[in-house]
Design an enzyme around this catalytic site. Structure first.
Site, PDB file in Angstrom:
ATOM      1  N   ASP A  50       0.832  -1.218   0.000  1.00 57.42           N
ATOM      2  CA  ASP A  50       0.000   0.000   0.000  1.00 57.42           C
ATOM      3  C   ASP A  50       0.863   1.264   0.000  1.00 57.42           C
ATOM      4  O   ASP A  50       1.765   1.408   0.833  1.00 57.42           O
ATOM      5  CB  ASP A  50      -0.912  -0.035   1.248  1.00 57.42           C
ATOM      6  CG  ASP A  50      -2.034   0.992   1.163  1.00 57.42           C
ATOM      7  OD1 ASP A  50      -1.727   2.192   0.998  1.00 57.42           O
ATOM      8  OD2 ASP A  50      -3.209   0.591   1.262  1.00 57.42           O
ATOM      9  N   ARG A  52       0.358   4.075   1.048  1.00 54.98           N
ATOM     10  CA  ARG A  52       0.215   4.950   2.214  1.00 54.98           C
ATOM     11  C   ARG A  52       1.015   4.488   3.425  1.00 54.98           C
ATOM     12  O   ARG A  52       0.944   5.099   4.488  1.00 54.98           O
ATOM     13  CB  ARG A  52      -1.276   5.059   2.580  1.00 54.98           C
ATOM     14  CG  ARG A  52      -2.128   5.651   1.471  1.00 54.98           C
ATOM     15  CD  ARG A  52      -3.612   5.393   1.695  1.00 54.98           C
ATOM     16  NE  ARG A  52      -3.924   3.961   1.664  1.00 54.98           N
ATOM     17  CZ  ARG A  52      -5.137   3.458   1.871  1.00 54.98           C
ATOM     18  NH1 ARG A  52      -6.135   4.272   2.129  1.00 54.98           N
ATOM     19  NH2 ARG A  52      -5.339   2.144   1.808  1.00 54.98           N
TER      20      ARG A  52
HETATM   21 CO    CO Z   1      -2.647  -3.203   2.777  1.00 53.89          CO
END
Ligand code: CO
Length: 214
Positions: A50, A52
């Site tokens: 991910d 983020r």
């Molecule tokens: Co994830």
């Protein structure tokens, strides 16, 4: 620096790279000379792919501090040669002191594994998360709130992947050789930016089921 992710261009990255080099050298003229001499990171990070959850930024560390492996939902799969190679190099050669599995709440992989839709090839990868669900289904099925249930599965998935790490011959051999090595499980909150230590650190194979011991 960028305002929003969708306005970033390919060219931007190269320009920002030059700006970053300039700013870094202004602070420490020897920064790249030192890093080019070699790495001795004390940490191996196994995290989600991910965008983020970047290991260095969220822990306030810099290049050279953390050896990183990322995949969808921070999985430790025993036949994953990519993960095993990173792990073995980090533990046996670089001699990291800590291996951290860091999951995150709101993980798309976890949410996808919890429903019954097909997503394509990735379904085979997500199946490992469904295995974790099955293992803890008594606990998870009692949680009615969907978000709360997903958050708990994020934590349980981290815990299982910490166990998975401890089952590897790489980690067990390090302990057998008296190497100072700890394995930890964390969960990161996208909402607050804070990391929760799940308190399941392993410093030896003591708590491991005997069938896994070599
Ligand atoms: Co994830």
């Amino acid at each position: 620096m960028p305002q929003s992710a969708d306005s970033i261009t390919y060219e931007n990255l190269l320009i920002w790279n030059q700006e970053w080099v300039k700013a870094t050298l202004a602070e420490d003229p020897n920064f790249f000379v030192k890093l080019a001499n070699g790495q001795k990171p004390p940490i191996l990070w196994i995290g989600c792919a991910d965008s983020r959850v970047p290991a260095n930024q969220i822990t306030g560390t810099t290049p050279g501090d953390i050896f990183v492996h990322r995949n969808i939902a921070n999985m430790v799969i025993h036949t994953d040669m990519n993960m095993l190679s990173v792990l073995d190099y980090a533990v046996a050669i670089l001699k990291v002191k800590h291996v951290i599995v860091c999951g995150h709440y709101g993980c798309g992989g976890i949410l996808a594994a919890m429903n019954n839709k097909q997503y394509g090839l990735i379904d085979n990868w997500l199946c490992h998360i469904k295995d974790v669900y099955r293992l803890y289904s008594v606990e998870l099925d009692q949680i009615e709130d969907k978000e709360e249930k997903a958050n708990r599965l994020v934590e349980l998935n981290v815990i299982e992947n910490v166990y998975n790490l401890c089952k590897t011959s790489t980690i067990q051999n390090a302990w057998k050789n008296g190497q100072d090595l700890q394995v930890h499980g964390w969960a990161y909150s996208l909402n607050t930016g804070l990391i929760k230590d799940l308190d399941i650190s392993f410093v030896s194979d003591e708590k491991l089921n005997k069938v896994f011991k070599f």
